[in-house]
Design an enzyme around this catalytic site. Structure first.
Site, mmCIF file in Angstrom:
data_model
loop_
_atom_site.group_PDB
_atom_site.id
_atom_site.type_symbol
_atom_site.label_atom_id
_atom_site.label_comp_id
_atom_site.label_asym_id
_atom_site.label_seq_id
_atom_site.Cartn_x
_atom_site.Cartn_y
_atom_site.Cartn_z
ATOM 1 N N GLY A 144 0.762 -5.020 0.923
ATOM 2 C CA GLY A 144 -0.381 -5.065 0.017
ATOM 3 C C GLY A 144 -0.032 -5.704 -1.315
ATOM 4 O O GLY A 144 -0.901 -6.261 -1.997
ATOM 5 N N ALA B 128 0.867 -1.171 0.000
ATOM 6 C CA ALA B 128 0.000 0.000 0.000
ATOM 7 C C ALA B 128 0.906 1.225 0.000
ATOM 8 O O ALA B 128 2.099 1.127 0.291
ATOM 9 C CB ALA B 128 -0.872 -0.009 1.245
ATOM 10 N N GLU C 203 4.389 -5.348 7.313
ATOM 11 C CA GLU C 203 3.587 -4.319 7.975
ATOM 12 C C GLU C 203 3.962 -4.055 9.422
ATOM 13 O O GLU C 203 3.926 -2.915 9.889
ATOM 14 C CB GLU C 203 2.091 -4.679 7.888
ATOM 15 N N GLU D 251 -0.388 -9.285 -0.693
ATOM 16 C CA GLU D 251 -1.824 -9.540 -0.496
ATOM 17 C C GLU D 251 -2.542 -9.583 -1.843
ATOM 18 O O GLU D 251 -3.413 -10.418 -2.078
ATOM 19 C CB GLU D 251 -2.421 -8.469 0.427
HETATM 20 C C1 3H9 Z 1 0.819 -2.197 3.455
HETATM 21 O O1 3H9 Z 1 1.003 -2.685 2.375
HETATM 22 C C2 3H9 Z 1 -0.489 -2.253 4.177
HETATM 23 C C3 3H9 Z 1 -1.441 -3.249 3.613
HETATM 24 O O2 3H9 Z 1 -1.308 -4.490 4.275
HETATM 25 C C4 3H9 Z 1 -2.869 -2.845 3.865
HETATM 26 C C5 3H9 Z 1 -3.426 -1.745 3.066
HETATM 27 C C6 3H9 Z 1 -4.883 -1.551 3.262
HETATM 28 N N1 3H9 Z 1 4.649 3.449 -0.301
HETATM 29 O O3 3H9 Z 1 13.390 2.130 -0.210
HETATM 30 P P1 3H9 Z 1 13.716 2.806 -1.473
HETATM 31 C C7 3H9 Z 1 9.301 4.912 -1.825
HETATM 32 S S1 3H9 Z 1 2.020 -1.327 4.250
HETATM 33 C C8 3H9 Z 1 5.093 4.658 -0.660
HETATM 34 O O4 3H9 Z 1 14.691 3.915 -1.439
HETATM 35 P P2 3H9 Z 1 14.889 0.366 -2.463
HETATM 36 C C9 3H9 Z 1 10.414 5.327 -0.881
HETATM 37 O O5 3H9 Z 1 9.945 6.208 0.093
HETATM 38 C C10 3H9 Z 1 3.372 -1.299 3.124
HETATM 39 N N2 3H9 Z 1 6.373 4.896 -1.008
HETATM 40 O O6 3H9 Z 1 14.164 1.762 -2.610
HETATM 41 C C11 3H9 Z 1 11.382 5.970 -1.831
HETATM 42 O O7 3H9 Z 1 10.924 7.270 -2.114
HETATM 43 P P3 3H9 Z 1 11.964 8.456 -2.381
HETATM 44 C C12 3H9 Z 1 4.138 -2.539 3.175
HETATM 45 C C13 3H9 Z 1 7.202 3.874 -1.008
HETATM 46 O O8 3H9 Z 1 15.047 -0.143 -3.820
HETATM 47 C C14 3H9 Z 1 11.220 5.138 -3.113
HETATM 48 O O9 3H9 Z 1 9.954 4.498 -3.001
HETATM 49 N N3 3H9 Z 1 5.317 -2.413 2.338
HETATM 50 C C15 3H9 Z 1 6.802 2.592 -0.658
HETATM 51 O O10 3H9 Z 1 16.083 0.499 -1.573
HETATM 52 C C16 3H9 Z 1 12.276 4.091 -3.278
HETATM 53 O O11 3H9 Z 1 12.339 3.317 -2.083
HETATM 54 C C17 3H9 Z 1 6.498 -2.040 2.823
HETATM 55 O O12 3H9 Z 1 6.664 -1.796 4.009
HETATM 56 C C18 3H9 Z 1 5.462 2.394 -0.293
HETATM 57 N N4 3H9 Z 1 5.004 1.183 0.042
HETATM 58 O O13 3H9 Z 1 13.874 -0.562 -1.677
HETATM 59 C C19 3H9 Z 1 7.626 -1.954 1.830
HETATM 60 N N5 3H9 Z 1 7.872 1.766 -0.731
HETATM 61 O O14 3H9 Z 1 12.750 8.017 -3.585
HETATM 62 C C20 3H9 Z 1 8.322 -0.639 1.951
HETATM 63 C C21 3H9 Z 1 8.890 2.516 -1.142
HETATM 64 O O15 3H9 Z 1 11.093 9.643 -2.586
HETATM 65 N N6 3H9 Z 1 9.362 -0.430 0.949
HETATM 66 N N7 3H9 Z 1 8.499 3.797 -1.320
HETATM 67 O O16 3H9 Z 1 12.796 8.523 -1.150
HETATM 68 C C22 3H9 Z 1 10.556 -1.072 1.012
HETATM 69 O O17 3H9 Z 1 10.831 -1.884 1.868
HETATM 70 C C23 3H9 Z 1 11.601 -0.649 0.002
HETATM 71 O O18 3H9 Z 1 11.226 0.596 -0.490
HETATM 72 C C24 3H9 Z 1 11.744 -1.616 -1.196
HETATM 73 C C25 3H9 Z 1 12.674 -0.957 -2.260
HETATM 74 C C26 3H9 Z 1 12.396 -2.903 -0.706
HETATM 75 C C27 3H9 Z 1 10.436 -1.891 -1.843
#
Ligand code: 3H9
Length: 691
Positions: free
Chosen positions: A100, A57, A123, A103
């Protein structure tokens, strides 16, 4: 939507990580409708455009919702619609399928994953639980025990493990889309299996609960996640989802979620240095020289070798080099024993570290990191020598934790190439690197230092030159307050227990014993002009411990005594020393509440943080938070000291600080930024105003 060989291809395009922001799930629904309406389509493949499948999400939306500025997103309608598709839906995963994203994948009928992809429900690391059926679908696919573990820890699993666990149906070695289409054609005539129709069998989760209570102490989400997964074994799918939604909502508005989301974005924000444009390209760093094979130099060398960057490490004697290399090998062997490293990997890493006397070859390296004894004279001499050896575009970094980076830089003919890289001990483990920007440090050099921190998988935070930089500068008032508290009647164990109950990884007396009480003693002596202000109270006991030869863990005793397993034990000798010292100084002892202990230590930290901010030593409050989260054991679920201040309320903290000033004197003078309290603002507002 494109169609190939009777298979509809739906590509999710929401760069950079295909988060399910508002509009994305709706777009998916429309595309699935269209595919179902097209008689030429027999199966559907959903794939991510760009570098990844779906990272979950949109955390920006979740953060807004946490503060009540938006509704929490609801992915159920889209996911249920996909699951109900009469034509089979194959989810094709590369990069990461997280939160998400996973999911969504589980609502599809089949999942194929590129080798090298990762799948998980992270999460709880954001203080919430999966909120789009993850706690209900995952146990139906991988079993209750595995699902509970994945949901509680939040750790992703690689595609191969996901295949073994039943989470994916095939791992694709070659081109993912080609493989996904081939798979879709194989299954296109089968009735689409729905995850919700499977059952989740009960499992004993007691051991997991116990483990999580220790590893994620104080955090609500991981235990709640286990409970939600367990509900899948007792409730039908829809009832389980209703339960999940309820707790997801509750946690989603909680302080821990706010703090952990702040930490998530904070870690990324610190990489964007104010005033340093994206166009400033770092110098490439493919080889490194390190001067000093002691604890810090060795840990730094390991950090580079761990990511495949070759290092030359030099010291003044063969003995020092042998000792340093011995420690490095021992550290790697300890990792092998813990199952975190293979013997082959150790040998590969060791082969990247070349110990040598003298500086032959240093003229070729891209970066030199100095990690010698903390003496300004010694460092100046060394940098003057490095200036003669290093190539013109070599970045010269000092690992000093207390000395003046500008003075060191001035001992070279190229102060613009000098920067501080303040690693924390043990450098091969700790994530924080304070990147110290001197008055002459060039933008490209700063960008290089930040890129190096990133390459080392560490978190670089830019700070300005000045005593203690940001982290240590703030730690002194915090540590001193703890020592005043024991003079006033607490015991070291009581103070440490109050701090660890607050969430600190360690109590400050435990930290002092680990670092060595003599280290502080030396710093206080060298910087007497900073520490000895006329009329200002200074702690009395630590120096006496030093005089008794109690330097901390390394001498077997300090604030505590230590048994063979290094367990700290209260020591009557120390308690008597404290009592006597207080009596001699005329300090009245009393019983002190846990609340007062925490307030005095943590508010001292916050007040100094506000000064650091006002003086521009840190550019933003979030920089301070990340320094404390990654280098000082401040609990992530409190978001860092400055964020925590906002949650408590700056007005409340300001009032307490004023009270402490009346009671304890001028060291509690509120920082100028106390004006934020009157304006009913937080440090986050301060950052936003200056962005
Ligand atoms: C969820 O899903 C809830 C659901 O169960 C229910 C919903 C109803 N959203 O980390 P990076 C941005 S909770 C928005 O530097 P990498 C990040 O801020 C979510 N933005 O890259 C950054 O922005 P900026 C569960 C996001 O390659 C840019 O993308 N998911 C999101 O080192 C690049 O990110 C997580 O907790 C997001 N979900 O790593 C996963 N994700 O360039 C969270 C990233 O402006 N994300 N951004 O600074 C990660 O763990 C890492 O970003 C990922 C990539 C491994 C994906």
């Amino acid at each position: 939507m494109a169609t190939r060989e009777g298979v509809a291809i739906i590509t999710i395009n929401n760069p950079p990580v295909n988060a399910l922001s508002h509009g994305v799930p709706e777009g998916l629904e429309t595309a699935i409708h269209a595919a179902n309406a097209d008689p030429g389509v027999h199966a559907i493949v959903v794939i991510g455009g760009g570098r990844t499948f779906v990272a979950g999400a949109d955390i920006n939306e979740l953060e807004k919702a946490a503060y009540g500025q938006a509704e929490l997103p609801d992915l159920h309608p889209a996911l249920n619609m996909i699951e109900a598709s009469p034509k089979p839906v194959v989810m094709a995963i590369h990069g990461t399928a997280l939160g998400g994203g996973l999911e969504l994948a589980m609502a599809g009928h089949y999942r194929v994953a590129a080798a090298g992809s990762q799948l998980g429900l992270p999460e709880t690391k954001l203080g919430i639980i999966p909120g789009a059926g993850g706690t209900q679908r995952l146990p139906r696919l991988v079993g209750t025990a595995k699902a509970a573990e994945m949901c509680a820890t939040g750790d992703p699993i690689p595609a191969r493990d996901a295949l073994a666990a039943g989470l994916v149906d095939r791992v694709i070695e070659g081109d993912l889309l080609t493989g996904a289409i081939a798979f879709a054609r194989e299954i296109q005539d089968r009735t689409p299996p729905r995850t919700r129709d499977r059952a989740a069998a009960p499992a004993n989760l007691d051991a997991l609960r116990e483990q999580i209570k220790k590893s994620r102490k104080h955090q609500h989400a991981p235990l709640v996640a286990i409970e939600a997964v367990e509900a899948a074994t007792a409730l039908d799918f829809d009832a389980g989802c209703r339960h999940e939604k309820e707790v997801f909502k509750k946690l989603g508005h909680g302080d821990q979620a706010k703090a952990l989301m702040h930490a998530f974005f904070g870690e990324r924000a610190v990489a964007k240095v104010p005033g340093l444009g994206k166009d400033v390209a770092p110098y490439p760093v493919t080889s490194v020289g390190i001067v000093g094979a002691g604890t810090m130099g060795g840990g730094i060398a390991m950090s580079f070798a761990n990511v495949g960057i070759p290092v030359r490490i030099t010291d003044s004697s063969q003995e020092a080099l042998d000792r340093g290399m011995g420690v490095i090998r021992k550290n790697y062997e300890a990792s092998i024993k813990r199952g975190r490293l293979t013997p082959e990997a150790m040998e590969q890493r060791l082969a990247l570290i070349t110990p040598q006397l003298g500086m032959a070859g240093f003229e070729q390296v891209d970066l030199i990191v100095e990690a010698v004894f903390e003496s300004l004279a010694l460092k100046k001499e060394l940098f003057a020598a490095l200036d003669q050896v290093a190539k013109p575009d070599c970045v010269l970094a000092t690992n000093t934790s207390t000395l003046d980076v500008d003075a060191i830089a001035r001992s070279t003919s190229r102060p613009q190439m000098v920067v501080g890289l303040h690693f924390f001990s043990p450098a091969n483990v700790m994530r924080l690197v304070e990147v110290v920007r001197g008055e002459a440090t060039d933008g490209r050099v700063l960008a290089t230092a930040m890129a190096v921190a990133k390459a080392l998988k560490k978190v670089g935070v830019v700070v300005r030159n000045g005593f203690g930089f940001v982290g240590n500068r703030m730690m002194f008032p915090y540590m001193f307050e703890a020592q005043f508290l024991v003079e006033e009647g607490s015991t070291p164990a009581e103070v440490d227990a109050a701090l660890t109950d607050f969430g600190m990884a360690m109590g400050i007396f435990g930290v002092d014993d680990m670092a060595g009480i003599d280290v502080m003693w030396r710093v206080k002596r060298e910087f007497a002009d900073i520490f000895e202000k006329p009329g200002e109270r200074r702690p009395l006991v630590a120096d006496r411990l030093c005089a008794m030869g109690r330097m901390g863990q390394k001498t077997g005793a300090g604030w505590y005594r230590y048994d063979e397993s290094r367990k700290p034990l209260p020591d009557p000798i120390v308690l008597e020393l404290i009592r006597k010292t207080a009596a001699e100084a005329g300090i009245e002892q009393r019983e002190i509440s846990k609340e007062e202990i925490v307030e005095r230590c943590v508010y001292a930290l916050i007040n100094e943080g506000a000064r650091v901010l006002e003086e521009g030593r840190a550019a933003r409050a979030v920089d301070i938070d990340i320094v404390y989260l990654t280098g000082y054991g401040f609990p992530a679920w409190r978001g860092g000291p400055m964020f925590h201040a906002g949650l408590v309320g700056l007005d409340k903290i300001h009032a307490r600080i004023c009270e402490f000033e009346r009671r304890h004197g001028p060291r509690w003078k509120p920082a100028p930024l106390a004006r934020l309290a009157a304006e009913k603002k937080t440090f986050a507002d301060y950052d936003a105003e200056r962005a």
